[in-house]
Scaffold this active site. Structure first.
Site, PDB file in Angstrom:
ATOM      1  N   SER A   1      -5.902  -4.485   0.928  1.00 17.51           N
ATOM      2  CA  SER A   1      -6.426  -5.853   0.809  1.00 17.51           C
ATOM      3  C   SER A   1      -5.331  -6.819   1.234  1.00 17.51           C
ATOM      4  O   SER A   1      -4.768  -7.543   0.405  1.00 17.51           O
ATOM      5  CB  SER A   1      -6.825  -6.150  -0.647  1.00 17.51           C
ATOM      6  OG  SER A   1      -7.669  -5.153  -1.188  1.00 17.51           O
ATOM      7  N   GLU A   2      -5.013  -6.820   2.527  1.00 16.73           N
ATOM      8  CA  GLU A   2      -3.853  -7.599   2.977  1.00 16.73           C
ATOM      9  C   GLU A   2      -3.966  -9.081   2.637  1.00 16.73           C
ATOM     10  O   GLU A   2      -2.964  -9.725   2.302  1.00 16.73           O
ATOM     11  CB  GLU A   2      -3.639  -7.427   4.481  1.00 16.73           C
ATOM     12  CG  GLU A   2      -2.928  -6.135   4.863  1.00 16.73           C
ATOM     13  CD  GLU A   2      -3.855  -4.927   4.906  1.00 16.73           C
ATOM     14  OE1 GLU A   2      -5.075  -5.109   4.725  1.00 16.73           O
ATOM     15  OE2 GLU A   2      -3.364  -3.810   5.111  1.00 16.73           O
TER      16      GLU A   2
ATOM     17  N   HIS B   1      -0.561   0.078  16.509  1.00 13.23           N
ATOM     18  CA  HIS B   1       0.442   0.461  15.504  1.00 13.23           C
ATOM     19  C   HIS B   1       1.843   0.351  16.113  1.00 13.23           C
ATOM     20  O   HIS B   1       2.744   1.090  15.740  1.00 13.23           O
ATOM     21  CB  HIS B   1       0.217   1.889  15.016  1.00 13.23           C
ATOM     22  CG  HIS B   1      -0.872   2.033  13.988  1.00 13.23           C
ATOM     23  ND1 HIS B   1      -2.187   1.821  14.268  1.00 13.23           N
ATOM     24  CD2 HIS B   1      -0.821   2.353  12.670  1.00 13.23           C
ATOM     25  CE1 HIS B   1      -2.920   2.035  13.169  1.00 13.23           C
ATOM     26  NE2 HIS B   1      -2.116   2.352  12.182  1.00 13.23           N
TER      27      HIS B   1
ATOM     28  N   ASP C   1       1.408  -4.565  12.809  1.00 17.67           N
ATOM     29  CA  ASP C   1       0.101  -4.907  13.378  1.00 17.67           C
ATOM     30  C   ASP C   1      -0.864  -5.429  12.311  1.00 17.67           C
ATOM     31  O   ASP C   1      -1.723  -6.256  12.592  1.00 17.67           O
ATOM     32  CB  ASP C   1      -0.494  -3.668  14.043  1.00 17.67           C
ATOM     33  CG  ASP C   1       0.525  -2.969  14.926  1.00 17.67           C
ATOM     34  OD1 ASP C   1       0.433  -3.062  16.144  1.00 17.67           O
ATOM     35  OD2 ASP C   1       1.467  -2.346  14.367  1.00 17.67           O
TER      36      ASP C   1
ATOM     37  N   PHE D   1       2.288  -1.548   8.559  1.00 16.76           N
ATOM     38  CA  PHE D   1       2.607  -1.675   9.989  1.00 16.76           C
ATOM     39  C   PHE D   1       2.522  -3.158  10.357  1.00 16.76           C
ATOM     40  O   PHE D   1       1.627  -3.868   9.890  1.00 16.76           O
ATOM     41  CB  PHE D   1       1.598  -0.908  10.852  1.00 16.76           C
ATOM     42  CG  PHE D   1       1.847   0.572  10.946  1.00 16.76           C
ATOM     43  CD1 PHE D   1       2.447   1.137  12.071  1.00 16.76           C
ATOM     44  CD2 PHE D   1       1.480   1.416   9.908  1.00 16.76           C
ATOM     45  CE1 PHE D   1       2.660   2.511  12.165  1.00 16.76           C
ATOM     46  CE2 PHE D   1       1.689   2.798  10.001  1.00 16.76           C
ATOM     47  CZ  PHE D   1       2.286   3.335  11.126  1.00 16.76           C
TER      48      PHE D   1
ATOM     49  N   GLU E   1       0.838  -1.197   0.000  1.00 21.14           N
ATOM     50  CA  GLU E   1       0.000   0.000   0.000  1.00 21.14           C
ATOM     51  C   GLU E   1       0.874   1.249   0.000  1.00 21.14           C
ATOM     52  O   GLU E   1       1.762   1.370   0.838  1.00 21.14           O
ATOM     53  CB  GLU E   1      -0.910  -0.016   1.242  1.00 21.14           C
ATOM     54  CG  GLU E   1      -1.933  -1.131   1.186  1.00 21.14           C
ATOM     55  CD  GLU E   1      -2.494  -1.517   2.559  1.00 21.14           C
ATOM     56  OE1 GLU E   1      -2.363  -0.733   3.506  1.00 21.14           O
ATOM     57  OE2 GLU E   1      -3.055  -2.622   2.666  1.00 21.14           O
TER      58      GLU E   1
HETATM   59  C1  LIG Z   1      -5.467  -3.419   7.737  1.00 23.44           C
HETATM   60  C2  LIG Z   1      -4.893  -2.085   7.562  1.00 23.44           C
HETATM   61  N1  LIG Z   1      -4.166  -1.828   6.450  1.00 23.44           N
HETATM   62  C3  LIG Z   1      -3.627  -0.609   6.263  1.00 23.44           C
HETATM   63  C4  LIG Z   1      -3.804   0.385   7.181  1.00 23.44           C
HETATM   64  C5  LIG Z   1      -3.135   1.739   6.993  1.00 23.44           C
HETATM   65  N2  LIG Z   1      -4.112   2.757   6.658  1.00 23.44           N
HETATM   66  C6  LIG Z   1      -4.604   3.573   7.592  1.00 23.44           C
HETATM   67  S1  LIG Z   1      -5.713   4.619   6.975  1.00 23.44           S
HETATM   68  C7  LIG Z   1      -5.557   3.986   5.430  1.00 23.44           C
HETATM   69  C8  LIG Z   1      -6.371   4.547   4.329  1.00 23.44           C
HETATM   70  C9  LIG Z   1      -7.811   4.288   4.536  1.00 23.44           C
HETATM   71  O1  LIG Z   1      -8.559   4.897   3.557  1.00 23.44           O
HETATM   72  P1  LIG Z   1     -10.115   5.046   3.669  1.00 23.44           P
HETATM   73  O2  LIG Z   1     -10.737   3.748   4.020  1.00 23.44           O
HETATM   74  O3  LIG Z   1     -10.576   5.677   2.425  1.00 23.44           O
HETATM   75  O4  LIG Z   1     -10.348   6.001   4.915  1.00 23.44           O
HETATM   76  P2  LIG Z   1      -9.912   7.523   5.095  1.00 23.44           P
HETATM   77  O5  LIG Z   1      -8.552   7.507   5.727  1.00 23.44           O
HETATM   78  O6  LIG Z   1      -9.952   8.188   3.777  1.00 23.44           O
HETATM   79  O7  LIG Z   1     -10.895   8.098   6.068  1.00 23.44           O
HETATM   80  C10 LIG Z   1      -4.614   2.972   5.413  1.00 23.44           C
HETATM   81  C11 LIG Z   1      -4.193   2.244   4.227  1.00 23.44           C
HETATM   82  C12 LIG Z   1      -4.559   0.074   8.335  1.00 23.44           C
HETATM   83  N3  LIG Z   1      -4.762   0.972   9.299  1.00 23.44           N
HETATM   84  N4  LIG Z   1      -5.103  -1.157   8.494  1.00 23.44           N
END
Ligand SMILES: Cc1ncc(C[n+]2csc(CCOP(=O)(O)OP(=O)(O)O)c2C)c(N)n1
Ligand SMILES: [Mg+2]
Lengths: 310, 321
Positions: free
Chosen positions: B57-58, B127, B83, B81, B27
């Site tokens: 999409s882990e 985290h 986690d 991360f 990502e």
């Molecule tokens: C399982 C997982 N993968 C990756 C992340 C890292 N991460 C935190 S916010 C984010 C983006 C999320 O986007 P969206 O669902 O559109 O929400 P927004 O931040 O725009 O409110 C990512 C990839 C995470 N917290 N959890």
């Protein structure tokens, strides 16, 4: 009610600005995800819910927590890591929640809020209460999302999927990595779930659509899906200047700032005098100053707490 | 001198250049260069077929990395991360770790998973964890964790070249740390004696190695001569290097940033006792409490096994308290 909604959105905006300032001053460490620009969803959806309905939110959760009626002082204290915080300083911005207000989590794992809300809805089925799963556009590619759409539909759960589509994941536009990004709600339709696409910048539109969905879920009509089109006016997190956005995009969305729209509707449509709006905003400003000062005066937890627990 | 994060970029760039079957996915790794800036510039150099931005999409990412490895590609998967590794676990544990064995060695799974781990950054309970120990009980996966830029480079290249799955841990508080880069490879499963000493053996990993070295300096001024070992790898485990040190010192203190229950330190002390109990005068562990990582700075600092706690612990053990 629109004046109250305006004041509540204004409070969320100002709260987030205070938090950003505290970060820049070094009072808050780590990271935080602010919801500037998305306040209409927090407030409009919040107004459509009863106190004993349940919300599961995300790391971008401050606005929804305030919309549930949690104290500003205690939310700020949590972000500052102080004992008066909603979670005693243990959770911080990424994970803060308020079970006393039926806000059952700010889920820091993408999709976690959907799983939790699905389970809450399973527990609430038949009680007349509903659960809300709040999440972002990026979350619609996560396993939790698809699995819970099916799960909720199969068991006809009183669940409202609340998709805040702000167009971005962290730094990646949703369209870069998503099949049919212009029709995220269509994913829910494929499961036979009733959906509505909503202008997420217009608090009245958000409220009306949310109320329809919540009432259907409450009436036992099964899961509902709302896609709010919105935009975040700030970077993904504290360290992100947001420079991956195309030029002019932010400015275009800012023309439809939820606060601008509500202010305009108040004056143009309802004839609310400017002084009344200004007075409400000033009330909020003063209340927030007091809350932030009080939060800053709250002590840090003492390390002995860990010894007792472990 | 080079920053830890740049050593990672260098290792990835050198592997991408050396072997056309290597590719990166994760990502925000391509256009944005990674949220920790550990893949910066690689999209520009190697193009979008080899440096791939994924959706959130882990499970798909990890499953796809596994499948592509079966086809002879060398995926390097970034899980932002540590986690979030919880979502990758099925594919790693139930597929990647097992396929070579189950195939009677007909197939290999040359998969590397990189992930940012560790506490101390005020990121809170979800985290800040170290998933290395979660996977420690899974045969078939190597787990390596560097503490210096040079080792980050050398271990990461070895990981990518390995024909089996390797979990590569990057401690968040090391990303900006500077060190030498000699571009030497580091063999998986080799510990390093990073400070020689005669009185006591101190073993740690990642950020803990730096805490151990600092504690050793403090203790040296008091006349205690500490040998510090950077374990660098949980599987394979270089027990030999630890045994050799304990032969000399008779005492071991493990410093682990995580709960003692199910942690690597408890496993190491257990294996040491099983193999060389007669060498041991004393064996102890400085760890975190059995609690999630708290957010509040005062609580997180108390949760971490910092320099002060390590020093106090050693003083107390040597005084026989
Ligand atoms: C399982 C997982 N993968 C990756 C992340 C890292 N991460 C935190 S916010 C984010 C983006 C999320 O986007 P969206 O669902 O559109 O929400 P927004 O931040 O725009 O409110 C990512 C990839 C995470 N917290 N959890
Ligand atoms: Mg988004």
């Amino acid at each position: 009610m629109l004046l109250r909604a305006h004041a509540d959105m204004y409070a969320i905006r100002r709260f987030e600005e205070h938090i950003m300032r505290l970060f820049l001053r070094g009072e808050i460490a780590g990271t935080t995800h602010l919801c500037n620009g998305q306040e209409a969803v927090c407030v409009g959806l919040g107004y459509a819910l009863d106190e004993d309905d349940v919300v599961a939110g995300t790391y971008r959760g401050h606005g929804h927590i305030l919309a549930r009626g949690s104290e500003e002082l205690r939310l700020a204290a949590e972000l500052l890591g102080r004992v008066d915080g909603l979670c005693g300083g243990r959770a911080g911005s990424l994970n803060v929640f308020d079970p006393t207000r039926n806000y059952i989590g700010s889920f820091a794992i993408i999709g976690g809020s959907i799983g939790a809300a699905t389970g809450a809805a399973l527990a609430l089925k038949g009680t007349g209460r509903v659960a809300v799963a709040d999440f972002g556009d990026g979350t619609t590619n996560q396993g939790y999302f698809f699995e819970c759409l099916n799960f909720a539909k199969v068991y006809d759960l009183p669940l409202v999927f609340s998709l805040e589509n702000n167009g971005y994941m962290e730094y990646t536009p949703i369209g870069n990595v998503t099949a049919r990004p212009d029709d995220l709600a269509g994913r829910a339709e494929a499961f036979g779930i009733e959906t509505e696409r909503v202008d997420g910048m217009d608090v009245r539109a958000v409220y009306e659509a949310s109320l329809r969905a919540v009432e259907r879920a409450r009436a036992g009509e099964g899961p509902q899906f709302l896609e709010y089109r919105t935009y975040r006016f700030v970077g993904h997190s504290r360290s992100d200047p947001g420079d991956y956005r195309p030029e002019g995009e932010l400015e275009r969305w800012q023309e439809r700032d939820p606060l601008t729209l509500s202010r305009r509707a108040l004056t143009d449509e309802l004839g609310t005098p400017d002084e009344d709006i200004a007075a409400r905003e000033q009330e909020v400003d003063e209340r927030l100053e007091r809350a932030i000062d009080a939060a800053l005066a709250s002590p840090f937890p003492t390390p002995e707490e860990l010894e007792v627990l472990s | 001198m080079i920053e830890f994060r740049h050593a990672i970029i260098e290792a990835l760039a050198d592997e991408l250049a050396a072997d056309p079957s290597v590719f990166l996915l994760g990502e925000d790794v391509a256009a944005a260069g990674g949220v920790f800036k550990t893949t910066e510039g690689l999209l520009e150099r190697f193009g979008p077929d080899r440096v791939i931005d994924t959706p959130i999409s882990e499970l798909a990412m990890t499953g796809a990395a596994f499948g592509s490895a079966l086809m002879g590609r060398r995926p390097v998967l970034e899980i932002m991360f540590g986690d979030f590794m919880a979502l990758s676990m099925d594919s790693l544990i139930n597929q990647s770790a097992k396929w070579r064995f189950l195939s009677n060695d007909q197939v290999t799974v040359p998969l590397t998973v990189r992930t940012a781990v560790g506490a101390g950054g005020r990121f809170g309970a979800i985290h800040s964890q170290n998933p290395g120990t979660w996977l420690h009980n899974v045969a078939g996966i190597s787990i390596v964790a560097p503490s210096t830029p040079g080792d980050a480079y050398g271990l990461l290249r070895s990981a990518v070249q390995a024909d089996h799955p390797v979990l590569f841990l990057e401690h968040k508080r090391l990303f900006s740390m500077k060190g030498e880069l000699d571009r030497g490879l580091v063999e998986l499963g080799t510990a390093a004696v990073v400070r020689e000493g005669a009185d006591l053996t101190m073993v740690s990993m990642m950020k803990g190695v730096h805490d151990a070295l600092q504690a050793a300096d403090v203790l040296a001024a008091e006349g205690t001569d500490v040998e510090v070992i950077d374990l660098r790898s949980l599987r394979p485990l270089d027990l030999e290097t630890v045994v050799r040190s304990v032969e000399k010192t008779g005492r071991i203190v493990c410093v682990e940033e995580g709960p003692v229950t199910g942690g690597w330190a408890a496993g190491l002390v257990g294996q040491l006792a099983a193999q060389a109990l007669d060498l041991l005068e004393d064996a102890t562990i400085v760890s975190a409490p059995d609690l999630p990582v708290p957010f509040s700075p005062t609580l997180e600092d108390a949760w971490l096994p910092g320099v002060e706690r390590i020093v106090a612990h050693v003083r107390a053990r040597l005084a026989g308290v």
